[in-house]
Design an enzyme around this catalytic site. Structure first.
Site, PDB file in Angstrom:
ATOM      1  N   CYS A 164       0.827  -1.204   0.000  1.00  0.00           N
ATOM      2  CA  CYS A 164       0.000   0.000   0.000  1.00  0.00           C
ATOM      3  C   CYS A 164       0.866   1.261   0.000  1.00  0.00           C
ATOM      4  O   CYS A 164       1.697   1.447   0.875  1.00  0.00           O
ATOM      5  CB  CYS A 164      -0.927  -0.002   1.210  1.00  0.00           C
ATOM      6  SG  CYS A 164      -2.306  -1.119   0.966  1.00  0.00           S
ATOM      7  N   CYS A 201     -14.825  -1.077 -43.123  1.00  0.00           N
ATOM      8  CA  CYS A 201     -14.449   0.325 -42.879  1.00  0.00           C
ATOM      9  C   CYS A 201     -15.683   1.221 -42.859  1.00  0.00           C
ATOM     10  O   CYS A 201     -16.523   1.152 -43.760  1.00  0.00           O
ATOM     11  CB  CYS A 201     -13.488   0.789 -43.966  1.00  0.00           C
ATOM     12  SG  CYS A 201     -13.063   2.543 -43.863  1.00  0.00           S
TER      13      CYS A 201
END
Lengths: 452, 446
Positions: free
Chosen positions: B138, B346
């Site tokens: 931590c 596309c």
């Protein structure tokens, strides 16, 4: 038939009428706008920009919305289209920007129109003015017609430092935005608020109630001003081509819409129980839907061709249908019947397309009617611009202009519905803007040192 | 159907999906909900010495959101458990007794003295927990008190504490590593030297999520002042994957059991960690965002994928990708790809073009014969993958390897040969230079 003609006001409770004339497109709230804006792909050389007659930088303004800068988005819109607020409400986006949106590949475009509305509403709600008159050039320009074309031109000219006088035949500015569009598309006095914003740039003086050909003349204006812009719109409605026998309750749809837009109390507006609208454009739909919303029981819109040929967009047709308007295709009126000098019914001839041509089939039907609205197109009346000293060339019944909006007369420009091109608000705005830029170039060439 | 069960340093669990030491594992109530939902194990939220720590009563969490407010990065300034040690130990024992088949690992963080560790380990053993995880990770709050990442950032401390723990408990010892270091291999090696059974990584990344431009303070803030917190969530996954791979392929730590942590939201994320050597995975953010039910998708997804691939147990694929992680210098410089755009897929957004045009190699058209069209210019394409990355349509742009053909950009025949930087003639330090036609390599083809 003792009730004939059955025309009365207050067919619906006032609250129902008020609800019916509420906003057609409810505004997006902040969260909806964020979700909608995040769908934009920020395309390169975006097809939506290409499809917009005013070339608004759509990906940019949507990105500005997505980053929490709705007012910045509004500036992007208004820089390209000063009537961006109205266009967000009335543009047929499904055949313009949204049709071009690459996300149509998924069947659902980015909601460009509603996002544009969100951005412009956000700005207008602040009351902020974005524009100011440019450094004075000393030039004076007359603009005839205070509709979208005229005011767009006036606004651009003002920002460029020219002084503008706007001549408007009606008592109020706004043109069709104020008088010719269905009320549910521009609620809460938006059209006038927008006009106030446009005029708020400064340097523009409105001369209301001044009609070209009556109160001022083109030659007079051309002599008095450095340039003239004509944005006079269309003055007359096409006739049905049938004998109306002077019957009462046969009316132009535009007159009905204008009356409706200008009333302060919709519940006081009389409407027939059975209403027929002849025509297939936006005006026909606006009249039909509003008649229904006022409480007409049966509203029938009759169009001589099929649905695909209707000038009203698919979306507009849907609005008509979902509001309970009956649309009858392939029929044209050929006679009206009256009772005691007022309309009683309309006789229709069925039509068909044969070998590419519209023909009568010979089959007929009759529809009882309390009211008939004509909406088969408007026309330009050249008499107002006619002048013994100046001959304005026409083309296809409208004022002939080049790509910059220049007419055949040296100091005169024109744009909007009185010139050729699509009869759309957004096109009129672009015409006015381009003409203003052209006028500015012409004035600069004439007065190169005016600013020194 | 694939067998998802795991045996991780002697800790058995029905599946490799464990909840990481974090708020979701702070109480019996939450942990039992997790077990009912199907999680294979938990690492109980870090215990410390009494009196318990005190958390802020202002906001503890911040986030970076993607489209649709998806949480892609998440951070916290919550400390270790703020409940009395006795309460936690009692609940751990109760839950473990009810859920014998699930892994119950207890995270620990006490001051760096042997007595402190010895004392708490004895008490944890009494709970019949399966193992302990040493929280050396931590980066906020506790690190200011000489614990958490303050330990994890000093390999000597890592080794020392790991050794104490191995001396004072029979339970397996997992060392949880902080990513807030320059080289993750150093603390991992230290853990191994100290005798730790495994490492787990990554803990959170030190971070300030946003700046509140009205308050002119970090966001979120506690009454106008903010502090750095620990970031996790999908955005940290790439960092975690790399660190996992570094430990898995390092000569010193190779083969050391790893519990993978960092942005795991789906079965696929988990499988990626496991392919890089993780024997189990730990999840927190995804559970905190979506609830415990996500484990159902993880289990079924992993099982279905294993069936498709013919893996019958997780050990069949754990570590399989490790041999393919290498140093840049060993990448094949003779390999070449070209972008290929599927014109049917596309949607013509043009992002590939503008990305390439503005920022890279000018290798994609925007107009062909006056029509908006995006095509790869093979003479310019270096195969960098930028277009495929920015394309909004999945699989519309793919990178196609050249096989027995001339690279139109370099004019070089790509014939499957292998030559890395250590062999390259442009490398003055090359060990065994390979003959190289410089002209052909440098001159673009016509």
């Amino acid at each position: 038939m003792s009730t004939h003609p059955d025309i009365s006001a207050g067919r619906l409770p006032a609250a129902d009428i008020e609800a019916g004339f509420g906003d057609l497109h409810p505004a997006l709230d902040r969260n909806e706008a964020r979700v909608a804006s995040e769908r934009c792909l920020f395309c390169y050389d975006a097809p939506c920009i290409q499809a917009c007659p005013t070339s608004i930088d759509i990906p940019l303004f949507i990105r500005q919305i997505s980053t929490g800068n709705a007012e910045g988005a509004a500036k992007t819109i208004l820089d390209a289209n000063i009537f961006g607020g109205m266009c967000a409400r009335v543009c047929p986006t499904e055949t313009l920007c949204e049709e071009a949106c690459v996300r149509m590949a998924e069947g659902k475009p980015v909601e460009i129109g509603r996002l544009q509305r969100y951005a412009t509403d956000a700005l207008f709600s602040t009351g902020r003015q974005l524009y100011r008159q440019g450094a004075a050039t000393g030039a004076r320009v007359a603009v005839v017609g205070a509709g979208p074309a005229g005011l767009s031109c006036a606004h651009k000219l003002a920002t460029l430092g020219h002084t503008v006088d706007v001549y408007e035949a009606r008592a109020k500015a706004g043109g069709l935005n104020e008088h010719g569009i269905a009320a549910y598309k521009t609620t809460d006095g938006f059209a006038q608020a927008e006009v106030d914003f446009v005029m708020g740039v400064g340097g523009i003086t409105l001369h209301a109630g001044k009609r070209l050909g009556r109160d001022v003349t083109l030659a007079g204006l051309a002599a008095e001003y450095d340039a003239v812009f004509l944005g006079v719109g269309l003055q007359a409605v096409n006739a049905l081509g049938i004998e109306e026998n002077g019957l009462a309750n046969i009316e132009d749809a535009v007159a009905f819409i204008e009356r409706l837009r200008q009333t302060s109390d919709l519940a006081s507006l009389p409407v027939g129980r059975k209403v027929i609208v002849v025509g297939g454009g936006m005006t026909a739909v606006d009249a039909a839907v509003q008649a229904k919303k006022l409480g007409a029981e049966e509203v029938t819109l009759v169009y001589r061709r099929g649905a695909d040929a209707m000038p009203a967009s698919k979306y507009e047709q849907e609005v008509a249908l979902t509001n309970g308007v009956v649309i009858r295709h392939f029929a044209r009126p050929y006679a009206v019947k009256g009772e005691g000098g007022v309309l009683a019914s309309v006789l229709f001839m069925r039509t068909a397309i044969e070998a590419g041509k519209l023909v009568d089939t010979g089959e007929t039907f009759e529809l009882p009617a309390d009211q008939l609205f004509k909406a088969i197109g408007q026309v330009f009346l050249p008499t107002d611009v006619a002048d013994e000293s100046a001959v304005l060339e026409l083309e296809g019944g409208k004022i002939k202009v080049d790509a910059e909006g220049r007419t055949s007369l040296p100091k005169v420009w024109a744009g909007g519905d009185c010139t050729r091109g699509k009869d759309l608000t957004v096109v009129a705005v672009e015409d006015g803007k381009q003409a203003a830029l052209s006028i500015d170039r012409a004035l600069a060439a004439r007065m190169p040192v005016a600013a020194e | 159907m694939a067998d998802l069960s795991v045996d991780f340093v002697g800790i058995k669990a029905p599946n490799p999906f464990w909840l990481a030491s974090a708020p979701p594992t702070d109480k019996a109530y939450n942990v039992e909900r997790a077990f009912r939902a199907g999680w294979g194990g938990v690492v109980w939220k870090t215990l410390g010495e009494d009196p318990p720590v005190v958390n802020v009563s202002g906001p503890r969490y911040g986030a970076i959101h993607g489209p649709d407010r998806r949480v892609i990065g998440f951070n916290n300034i919550e400390l270790i458990t703020d409940r009395p040690l006795e309460v936690n130990l009692r609940e751990i024992k109760e839950v473990k007794r009810k859920w014998r088949d699930r892994a119950m690992v207890v995270s620990l963080m006490v001051p760096c003295t042997e007595e402190s560790w010895k004392a708490i380990l004895a008490r944890v053993e009494e709970t019949e927990a399966d193992g302990v995880e040493l929280n050396f990770g931590c980066p906020h709050g506790m690190s200011e008190r000489g614990m958490g990442s303050a330990v994890g950032q000093v390999p000597e401390y890592v080794e020392m504490v790991a050794r104490w723990c191995k001396q004072h408990t029979r339970m397996p010892v997992i060392v949880k590593l902080t990513p807030n270091v320059g080289d993750i291999r150093k603390p991992a090696e230290a853990a191994k030297r100290g005798g730790a059974d495994a490492v787990s990584l990554i803990n959170t990344v030190n971070s300030i999520m946003h700046v509140d431009l009205d308050a002119m303070s970090p966001w979120p803030h506690t009454g106008g002042k903010g502090t750095h917190g620990g970031m996790c969530g999908p955005a940290v996954k790439p960092i975690a994957l790399n660190m996992t791979a570094e430990i898995a392929r390092s000569e010193v730590t190779r083969g050391m059991p790893i519990s993978g942590i960092g942005g795991i939201e789906t079965w696929k994320d988990a499988a990626e960690f496991m392919a890089l050597g993780a024997g189990t995975v730990q999840v927190c953010t995804a559970a905190m965002v979506y609830g415990f039910k996500i484990v159902e998708e993880m289990k079924s997804g992993l099982s279905d994928w294993m069936d498709q691939k013919g893996y019958s147990r997780v050990s069949d694929f754990v570590g399989r990708a490790v041999p393919n992680v290498t140093d840049w210098q060993y990448l094949n410089l003779d390999y070449a790809v070209k972008a290929s755009i599927d014109q049917d897929a596309c949607i013509k957004c043009g992002r590939c073009h503008i990305a390439c045009e503005d920022t890279s190699h000018q290798a994609i058209t925007n107009m062909v014969d006056g029509v908006r069209k995006f095509e790869v210019i093979e003479e310019e394409c270096v195969g960098c993958n930028l277009c495929a990355v920015v394309c909004p349509v999945e699989n519309c742009i793919t990178m196609v390897p050249l096989e027995n053909e001339v690279d139109k950009r370099t004019g070089r025949m790509v014939d499957g040969s292998y030559r890395n930087w250590t062999q390259h003639p442009n490398n003055p330090m090359a060990k065994e230079p390979v003959a190289y036609d410089t002209d052909a390599a440098l001159e673009p083809a016509e």
